[in-house]
Design a protein around this motif. Structure first.
Motif, PDB file in Angstrom:
ATOM      1  N   GLN A  99       2.243   1.655  -3.528  1.00  0.00           N
ATOM      2  CA  GLN A  99       1.223   2.123  -4.474  1.00  0.00           C
ATOM      3  C   GLN A  99       0.896   3.588  -4.245  1.00  0.00           C
ATOM      4  O   GLN A  99       0.650   4.337  -5.195  1.00  0.00           O
ATOM      5  N   ASN A 100       0.926   4.007  -2.979  1.00  0.00           N
ATOM      6  CA  ASN A 100       0.664   5.428  -2.696  1.00  0.00           C
ATOM      7  C   ASN A 100       1.763   6.304  -3.284  1.00  0.00           C
ATOM      8  O   ASN A 100       1.522   7.466  -3.644  1.00  0.00           O
ATOM      9  N   SER A 101       2.999   5.741  -3.386  1.00  0.00           N
ATOM     10  CA  SER A 101       4.121   6.522  -3.916  1.00  0.00           C
ATOM     11  C   SER A 101       4.171   6.502  -5.437  1.00  0.00           C
ATOM     12  O   SER A 101       4.504   7.513  -6.061  1.00  0.00           O
ATOM     13  N   CYS A 158       0.839  -1.211   0.000  1.00  0.00           N
ATOM     14  CA  CYS A 158       0.000   0.000   0.000  1.00  0.00           C
ATOM     15  C   CYS A 158       0.869   1.255   0.000  1.00  0.00           C
ATOM     16  O   CYS A 158       0.564   2.232  -0.700  1.00  0.00           O
TER      17      CYS A 158
END
Length: 497
Positions: free
Chosen positions: A222-224, A219
């Protein structure tokens, strides 16, 4: 009294007398109703009758012994039959002195000889014991001993199988007990661990902890980076038709031609995007560096080209190195280049300098030209470079001489005592001079020479004379075409003693 009968055949010297005339003078024999005073004919008849009756009664073929097991060996006469009966009576009916019981037909209680005979007898065997012998015959009989051994072996095998089956059944039963005792609502699973992971410290990480760490890390990643759809959308933002756009460093070269560039047809991943981005950045950096170092004012000093050339039949290979800044060829087909052979024959063509500089050599095939393939060459490049933005053209002439190793023919030498014969092929038309120089072994002085001036095309022969026997000489050929002289390698030749 009966009359004597004359026999047809009598012994010599005997007085023939009828048996009816001879009287039995012995005692009465009641068992055969023989009386004293009977004629010899009656006596002989009665005795013969009794003998025939006795023979018939003693014939063993009339005795039924089927109630016994197979008899081996079979009785051949009345004596064998009576002895067999006596043996059976002794075996069956004599009391065992140690136990007080009557003996039965037990093999161990019969005489060894009779037991071995019985065990050798052939008996029919069950179909499961029948087999085919080495001659292809179906064996349907076996001796009692072999049959018993076969049955014993089969019984042992069955007993072993039964033991294995019993063990298997016991194992299955134990497993069944475990399965029946298992609680399906609360199954027991073996622990699952991960030996090591870059996501967390330690070893033998429990699977539940590993999955939790994996989710947290994914997660965060993916946020980065964005979701897969966002990444793919970003990849597709590459400039339209970037493959065919010219580079900033050299406008005559397209971006798609740069080494390592991923063309649009194969461009799909983030790795492709980063790859092309770096190539584009490097192109931009080189262009900016050129602007910074030239301070936006190009000059002919920016054109620094070096040319070398070589000959590998059938082509002249031209190698261009250096830099040209922002310049391109003055002509679309490239700069003019002229090749001249030793006879003055020339061939002119064009090569593109901007697209070939610092690249692979440019091959110029001369097989269909008027150039001679066996002479040295002079290569002249009329370099003309143009910067259309600055409105500047720069010209320069580059020359390079090629020594053609094909100019040296293969010479065959044949030495004698005071001379050396030679022969070689001549592929050249006039004018050409071949001079064979005969040097001493130290190559410090010429001993003598032999020349062939303008020989015909084909084999050339000659001799080097005035030599000393058993002496080593160094011989080389000089090929002279106009003002061009080519010295070929030395060859060591020794005269005969």
């Amino acid at each position: 009294m009966a009359l004597p009968i004359q026999p047809t055949n009598t012994q010599a010297g005997c007085n023939p007398v009828s048996s009816n005339c001879v009287i039995w003078q012995g005692p009465d024999i009641p068992c055969i109703t023989l009386c004293r005073g009977d004629s010899i004919s009656d006596v002989t008849f009665k005795v013969a009758t009794e003998i025939c009756t006795l023979v018939e009664q003693l014939d063993i073929t009339g005795f039924d012994v089927s109630c016994f097991p197979p008899i081996c060996p079979k009785p051949e006469n009345i004596h064998d039959l009576i002895q067999f009966i006596l043996d059976q009576l002794c075996s069956c009916c004599i009391t065992n002195s140690s136990t007080g019981t009557t003996k039965g037909l037990v093999p161990g209680e019969v005489s060894v000889t009779n037991c071995e005979d019985a065990m050798s007898c052939l008996v029919p065997i069950a179909s499961c014991f029948q087999y085919t012998d080495g001659f292809g015959n179906l064996v349907v009989e076996m001796s009692i001993a072999d049959y018993a051994a076969a049955i014993g072996s089969r019984v042992c095998s069955i007993a072993s199988s039964l033991t294995a089956l019993t063990n298997t059944v016991t194992d299955i039963n134990d497993r069944l007990i475990i399965i029946e005792a298992c609680d399906p609502c609360n199954p027991v699973y073996p622990p699952i661990t991960i030996p090591t992971s870059c996501l967390t410290a330690g070893t033998n990480i429990d699977i539940s902890d590993f999955v939790e760490n994996l989710e947290t890390t994914f997660c965060a990643l993916q946020n980065s980076t964005g979701t897969p759809s966002q990444i793919y959308s970003a990849i597709s933002q590459e400039c339209i038709n970037l493959d065919t756009l010219p580079t900033l460093t050299n406008t005559s070269v397209n971006m798609g031609s740069l080494p390592g560039w991923v063309l649009a047809g194969s461009y799909n991943t983030m790795a492709d995007a980063i790859n092309n981005m770096w190539i584009t950045i490097c192109d931009m950096r080189n262009a900016v560096y050129n602007v910074v170092t030239t301070c936006c004012t190009p000059s002919c000093d920016d054109v620094d080209v070096t040319m070398t050339a070589s000959y590998t039949s059938p082509s002249i290979l031209v190698d261009l190195t250096g830099s040209i800044g922002s310049f391109t060829d003055c002509y679309a087909a490239g700069c003019y280049i002229t090749i001249t052979d030793a006879y003055g024959n020339t061939y002119t063509t064009q090569i593109n300098v901007a697209s070939n500089i610092n690249g692979a050599p440019v091959a110029i095939n001369i097989s269909a030209t008027s150039l001679n393939a066996y002479t040295d060459y002079t290569v002249s490049l009329n370099l003309c470079m143009d910067d259309t933005i600055a409105g500047l053209k720069c010209s320069q002439s580059l020359n390079y001489s090629i020594v053609n190793s094909a100019l040296c023919p293969s010479v065959t030498y044949s030495a004698d005592v005071t001379y050396i014969d030679y022969t070689f092929p001549n592929p050249l038309s006039s004018p050409v001079t071949y001079m064979l120089e005969c040097w001493n072994s130290g190559q410090t002085a010429i001993v003598t020479t032999s020349s062939s001036i303008n020989p015909a095309v084909g084999p050339v022969t000659g001799s080097i004379t005035g030599l000393v026997a058993a002496t080593n000489y160094q011989i080389r050929m000089r090929v002279i075409i106009g003002s061009t002289i080519t010295d070929c390698p030395f060859t060591s030749v020794t005269t005969k003693p």
